[in-house]
Design an enzyme around this catalytic site. Structure first.
Site, PDB file in Angstrom:
ATOM      1  N   GLU A 181      49.206  44.167  34.098  1.00  0.00           N
ATOM      2  CA  GLU A 181      48.804  45.052  35.319  1.00  0.00           C
ATOM      3  C   GLU A 181      49.714  44.367  36.527  1.00  0.00           C
ATOM      4  O   GLU A 181      50.098  43.280  36.390  1.00  0.00           O
ATOM      5  CB  GLU A 181      47.152  45.102  35.660  1.00  0.00           C
ATOM      6  CG  GLU A 181      46.904  43.882  36.596  1.00  0.00           C
ATOM      7  CD  GLU A 181      46.010  43.111  35.494  1.00  0.00           C
ATOM      8  OE1 GLU A 181      45.529  43.348  34.414  1.00  0.00           O
ATOM      9  OE2 GLU A 181      46.020  42.107  35.971  1.00  0.00           O
ATOM     10  N   SER A 187      57.426  30.239  47.549  1.00  0.00           N
ATOM     11  CA  SER A 187      57.163  30.608  46.229  1.00  0.00           C
ATOM     12  C   SER A 187      57.921  31.698  46.024  1.00  0.00           C
ATOM     13  O   SER A 187      58.028  32.047  44.637  1.00  0.00           O
ATOM     14  CB  SER A 187      55.719  31.263  46.306  1.00  0.00           C
ATOM     15  OG  SER A 187      55.388  32.100  47.372  1.00  0.00           O
ATOM     16  N   LYS A 204      56.508  33.335  39.430  1.00  0.00           N
ATOM     17  CA  LYS A 204      55.596  33.839  38.393  1.00  0.00           C
ATOM     18  C   LYS A 204      56.234  33.832  37.067  1.00  0.00           C
ATOM     19  O   LYS A 204      55.298  33.714  36.081  1.00  0.00           O
ATOM     20  CB  LYS A 204      55.638  35.557  38.724  1.00  0.00           C
ATOM     21  CG  LYS A 204      54.675  35.510  39.915  1.00  0.00           C
ATOM     22  CD  LYS A 204      54.104  36.970  39.858  1.00  0.00           C
ATOM     23  CE  LYS A 204      53.243  37.475  41.035  1.00  0.00           C
ATOM     24  NZ  LYS A 204      53.779  37.338  42.456  1.00  0.00           N
TER      25      LYS A 204
HETATM   26  C1  LIG Z   1      52.671  36.975  43.723  1.00  0.00           C
HETATM   27  C2  LIG Z   1      53.448  36.147  44.403  1.00  0.00           C
HETATM   28  C3  LIG Z   1      52.464  35.182  45.108  1.00  0.00           C
HETATM   29  C4  LIG Z   1      50.644  35.304  44.981  1.00  0.00           C
HETATM   30  O1  LIG Z   1      50.409  34.938  43.777  1.00  0.00           O
HETATM   31  P1  LIG Z   1      49.857  33.573  43.593  1.00  0.00           P
HETATM   32  O2  LIG Z   1      49.247  33.756  42.114  1.00  0.00           O
HETATM   33  O3  LIG Z   1      48.811  33.190  44.701  1.00  0.00           O
HETATM   34  O4  LIG Z   1      50.782  32.485  43.632  1.00  0.00           O
HETATM   35  C5  LIG Z   1      52.889  34.534  46.209  1.00  0.00           C
HETATM   36  N1  LIG Z   1      54.383  34.481  46.382  1.00  0.00           N
HETATM   37  C6  LIG Z   1      55.122  35.205  45.857  1.00  0.00           C
HETATM   38  C7  LIG Z   1      56.516  35.155  45.997  1.00  0.00           C
HETATM   39  C8  LIG Z   1      54.656  35.867  44.881  1.00  0.00           C
HETATM   40  O5  LIG Z   1      55.452  36.885  44.231  1.00  0.00           O
END
Ligand SMILES: *Cc1c(COP(=O)(O)O)cnc(C)c1O
Length: 401
Positions: free
Chosen positions: A115, A380, A93
């Site tokens: 938000e 992610s 993020k």
């Molecule tokens: C917020 C988050 C997501 C989901 O958000 P996307 O905008 O779909 O990427 C996925 N993985 C993690 C670790 C997150 O913090």
């Protein structure tokens, strides 16, 4: 609507049939100014230099592309993890947050409003506001404030003002309404959206800031294998920003299969799910025309996922478009399958993934793989934030230690 390349929107901000800027009249000038500023600033050398230097020295990029050996053995083909879990603050993020705050600063903004649901986007925003010396106001549902106490504490330590949203279900969508209301009343504030959702130009802008992920994957894969293209790129989709970043430079490489993984919750048709591309229909959510889960009257259906980051009733318009044209394939993974994959990754690779990322890992059990495949999983985020859930949901043998 005119269909344009996968990465560009047309002049009205549409990817094929999806996108646009469905905002109240009062915000129209704001989104138009934002679009102009994005186009005139974010493609300059000066932006590139500042953005890259923060990504390298502050976030810790490039993140490694790791050949997961025991996963590769198990699934019979090379499986690489793109290690976004190693970014500062623990997920992808922050790539977007840095890009947008540089833009906000360039526009002369001093207040950043955002938000957050689980608090991850709030923490990434509060972090970069502290770094840049900007005021940070984060709206968060009252219920989420209770459920996500550690992230609330992080935001406050970083100097952000956390404002409870007390209307409706007191969760993310109510926080979004409050943040938008704040933006209408303070048009000099910068509204920072955390995924590839919202009115044009946000989806395009967030995808662009996250595109560093697939740029690095290409450079790293060619250094390791002599080939820039894997056969499959897999990423989870909440709003879709980590997926958009991981897919970005591969959209126009038709031989690379793009796999988006949504949360099936307790089961796609259980009434407790967030599998938007299966259950959703076209409509307006959060300022864009996209796919969302709604009832016949057009009211948003509350989604469910064990993972807060995937617990969203829509997907970004880029994904709505590429899934509807067939360029991206979508799969859905249940809460239980994600928990199993999180344990599998912990035991086989010594990496405790975020629950969101565990959904991407779990899909390896659903797709056919051959020895000629070369798979990239976008990891992610890391699992630290999910330890409470893991503790209550994963039963470990008492004789194991
Ligand atoms: C917020 C988050 C997501 C989901 O958000 P996307 O905008 O779909 O990427 C996925 N993985 C993690 C670790 C997150 O913090």
């Amino acid at each position: 609507m005119k269909t344009v390349s996968y990465l560009e929107t047309d002049t009205l901000g549409f990817y094929g049939d999806f996108g646009g800027a469905y905002v109240p009249e009062l915000l129209r000038e704001n989104v138009e100014n934002l679009d102009r500023a994005f186009r005139s600033y974010c493609f300059t050398e000066s932006f590139e230099r500042d953005f890259t230097s923060l990504l390298n020295d502050y976030v810790g990029r490039p993140t490694p592309l790791y050949l997961a050996k025991r996963f590769s053995e198990k699934f019979g083909c090379p499986v690489y993890f793109k290690r976004e879990d190693l970014c500062h603050t623990g997920a992808h993020k922050i790539n977007n947050t840095i890009g947008q705050i540089l833009l906000a600063k360039h526009m002369g903004k001093t207040d950043i409003v955002a938000e957050t649901g689980a608090g991850q986007h709030g923490v990434a925003t509060a972090t970069v506001c502290a770094l840049m010396g900007l005021n940070c106001i984060v709206y968060m549902g009252e219920k989420d404030i209770e459920r996500q106490a550690p992230n609330v504490q992080r935001m406050k330590m970083l100097g952000a003002k956390v404002v409870p949203a007390t209307s409706g279900s007191k969760t993310l969508k109510d926080a979004t309404n409050e943040a938008i209301r704040h933006w209408i009343n303070h048009t000099d504030a910068y509204y920072l959206i955390g995924s590839v959702v919202g009115p044009h130009p946000y989806p395009e802008m967030v995808a662009y800031f996250q595109s560093v992920i697939s740029k690095e994957i290409g450079d790293q894969l060619i250094a390791k294998t002599g080939n820039r293209n894997p056969t499959k790129v897999i990423a989870c989709v909440g709003g879709g920003s980590n997926a958009a970043g991981a897919f970005y430079h591969y959209y126009d490489q038709p031989e690379v299969e793009l796999i988006a993984v949504e949360a099936a919750g307790l089961g796609i048709h259980s009434g407790k799910s967030a599998a938007t591309s299966v259950l959703g229909s076209p409509g307006v959510l959060h300022g864009s025309f996209t796919l969302l889960m709604q009832d016949l009257g057009g009211q948003v259906i509350e989604p469910h996922s064990i993972s807060a980051g995937l617990d969203y009733p829509g997907i970004g318009p880029l994904h709505a478009h590429t899934i509807s044209t067939g360029r991206t394939k979508s799969f859905a993974v249940t809460d239980e399958e994600a928990l199993e994959a999180a344990l599998e990754c912990s035991r086989l690779e010594g990496i405790i993934p975020a629950l969101e990322s565990a959904h991407a890992l779990a899909v390896l059990h659903q797709i056919a793989l051959t020895p000629n495949d070369c798979v990239i999983i976008n990891l992610s985020g890391r699992g630290d934030k999910d330890m409470n859930t893991y503790q209550s949901e994963i039963q470990l043998q008492t004789d194991e230690s």
